[in-house]
Scaffold this active site. Structure first.
Site, short mmCIF file in Angstrom:
data_model
loop_
_atom_site.label_atom_id
_atom_site.label_comp_id
_atom_site.label_asym_id
_atom_site.label_seq_id
_atom_site.Cartn_x
_atom_site.Cartn_y
_atom_site.Cartn_z
CG LEU A 45 -1.11 1.15 1.90
CD1 LEU A 45 -3.06 1.02 2.14
CD2 LEU A 45 -1.25 2.59 2.16
NE ARG A 47 4.56 10.87 -9.41
CZ ARG A 47 5.69 10.49 -10.48
NH1 ARG A 47 5.91 10.61 -10.88
NH2 ARG A 47 6.95 10.44 -9.48
CG ASP A 107 1.15 8.04 -3.25
OD1 ASP A 107 1.52 7.65 -2.11
OD2 ASP A 107 1.18 9.08 -3.54
C1 FRU Z 1 4.05 8.91 -4.35
C2 FRU Z 1 3.90 8.30 -5.51
C3 FRU Z 1 3.15 9.47 -6.72
C4 FRU Z 1 2.48 8.12 -7.41
C5 FRU Z 1 2.01 7.24 -6.41
C6 FRU Z 1 2.45 5.99 -7.36
O1 FRU Z 1 3.86 8.73 -3.29
O2 FRU Z 1 4.61 8.26 -6.29
O3 FRU Z 1 3.85 10.62 -7.37
O4 FRU Z 1 0.98 8.66 -8.10
O5 FRU Z 1 2.52 7.06 -5.91
O6 FRU Z 1 2.28 4.94 -6.68
#
Ligand code: FRU
Length: 485
Positions: free
Chosen positions: A41, A161, A43
């Site tokens: 897990l 993103r 974000d």
């Molecule tokens: C942050 C991140 C985000 C990305 C996601 C991918 O931890 O790198 O920038 O969208 O995790 O899992």
């Protein structure tokens, strides 16, 4: 693609079945934190209240304890104590998200739930592509992908993103974490009238923007909101050098308080303040609920920071979310306090008032356990005060500095430290312990330390040490834990 979606769901389900027994037998599993069923897990995503239900999505890698083509896992709750683990909301099943349904946010509009996320794509040569995508739901459980709503603008690399969407003055805005072609981290803004067509407005701030110097090569997971009349940008910059007590983790999460000119667009702001001083905290996301509370949940992990050294990896899972925190603005900084609902998990209180320890190390009767909340109010503190947790971690206070230490996760012979200065001294510590997590709120939420801890599972002892005389009162509650339907 419906077929690929079905296939991925099936494979993920099989992975869950395969490892559930191993995962559940891990004594480091948690009692009141959201975890992946198996796998990794990271974000929190799409945190929103819709009607009487809070939705908490999360980045999920079902097939491995490493990163990869992420799904969106999904929990719902009405009270932050009773949860339903819903089926995954999104799988990386389409050409525009085949290498990961990356992070994003949710907004309720015309009785539907809109999810915005980043479609991560690697072409046949391994080059990254990025698409900001939309998925819509009428029931909050089944999501229909609507495809790409915003493309990469000129001047930025595909490290672009984590859309966070909100409404302001009859428009919708989307802030995105970005990297310019000069490899500087930025937060950029888009605007829309209908949530489906988005215009690129430009950077609101970033490394080398305005009078900011170098401030990281990439910014992730931005979040813009008004907190008690103060506009705030929370962001997770990558590439800051350790500086005294600051920026000690591999990557940081913190905020700028300022004023956002939506037209320019520009955020005039002050200095960056870290949100958390512990070993594991990153990519937090907030929402505002019907009670008007601004609530934050973070990821209890840091990318690229010895992730595979966490001992849960051999039990086929890794990482968890933090407990939700309510944010307030005190005129100078963000104050973070555990959500009130956590009091509903408390058993009877054990209270000791006015304990004095002088040049000694002591246990306090009944103060022990691995699923507990402690509240300590200080009357006076000697030259040094420390709390030893389970012969593993130590929290100490001396000369206006609070320090958390634990064995280095990779090199157990070494001790690692995280520190923060408390300009007005120490008067209160509120601590949440949950088997392998530790969340410490200092001075009623002025500072927070969030960390994983891996003491011997059966070790329950807590010791208090004072050099000189310290007098304090202490309350302890056993916490009953989350219930899952
Ligand atoms: C942050 C991140 C985000 C990305 C996601 C991918 O931890 O790198 O920038 O969208 O995790 O899992």
């Amino acid at each position: 693609m419906a077929e690929r979606d079905q296939e991925l769901r099936q494979l993920a389900e099989e992975e869950v079945q395969k490892h559930t027994e191993t995962v559940e037998a891990d004594p480091y599993r948690l009692n009141y934190h959201l975890m992946p069923p198996v796998g990794l897990l990271n974000d929190p995503n799409g945190f929103v209240q819709w009607g009487d239900t809070y939705h908490i999505f999360y980045q999920w890698m079902p097939f491995d304890t490493g990163h990869g083509a992420k799904f969106w896992g999904h929990y719902t709750t009405k009270d932050f104590v009773n949860y339903t683990h819903e089926k995954p909301a999104l799988t990386p099943s389409d050409w525009f998200d085949k290498n990961g349904v990356y992070s994003g946010s949710a907004i309720v509009h015309e009785e539907k739930l809109y999810l915005f996320y980043t479609g991560n794509v690697k072409d046949e040569n391994g080059n990254r592509e990025t698409y900001q995508c939309l998925a819509v739901s009428e029931d909050g459980i089944n999501f229909e992908k609507k495809g790409v709503v915003a493309e990469l603008p000129a001047g930025y690399t595909p490290h672009f993103r984590d859309p966070k969407v909100w409404e302001h003055d009859d428009h919708f805005y989307m802030v995105i974490g970005a990297q310019s072609e000069e490899e500087q981290g930025k937060a950029v803004l888009f605007r829309s009238e209908n949530l489906t067509e988005w215009d690129f407005l430009g950077p609101i701030t970033g490394s080398k923007e305005g009078n900011m110097g170098e401030f990281g090569f990439m910014w992730e997971c931005p979040d813009v909101f008004d907190l008690d009349g103060q506009e705030v940008l929370i962001v997770s910059p990558q590439g800051l050098e350790e500086d005294g007590m600051n920026y000690a983790n591999v990557y940081q999460s913190g905020y700028f308080a300022g004023e956002l000119d939506y037209q320019a667009p520009k955020l005039e702001h002050g200095a960056f303040t870290e949100l958390d001083r512990g070993f594991e905290f990153y990519a937090p996301q907030t929402t505002v609920d019907e009670k008007g509370r601004r609530i934050l949940i973070g990821w209890m992990g840091v990318p690229d920071q010895y992730e595979q050294a966490h001992p849960t990896v051999e039990k086929e899972w890794i990482h968890c979310l933090t407990i939700p925190r309510q944010l307030t603005w005190n005129g100078q900084k963000i104050i973070q306090q555990p959500l009130d609902e956590f009091k509903d998990m408390r058993g009877p209180v054990l209270l000791h008032s006015s304990i004095t320890i002088e040049n000694d190390q002591k246990a306090v009767r009944g103060i022990q356990g691995r699923s507990i909340e402690l509240n300590i109010d200080f009357e006076s503190i000697g030259e040094q005060f420390a709390i030893e947790l389970f012969q593993y971690a130590s929290l100490s206070y001396k000369d206006g500095v609070m320090t958390l230490s634990r064995p280095h996760l990779e090199d157990k012979e070494k001790t690692e430290f995280r520190r923060v200065a408390l300009p007005d001294g120490l008067n209160n510590i509120r601590m949440f312990i949950d088997h392998s997590t530790l969340e410490i709120f200092v001075n009623d939420g002025e500072e927070v330390f969030t960390s994983r801890i891996y003491p011997q599972p059966e070790e329950e002892h807590i010791l208090f040490t004072s050099l000189g005389a310290s007098t304090f009162s202490i309350e302890q509650w056993k916490l009953s834990g989350f219930q899952y339907e």
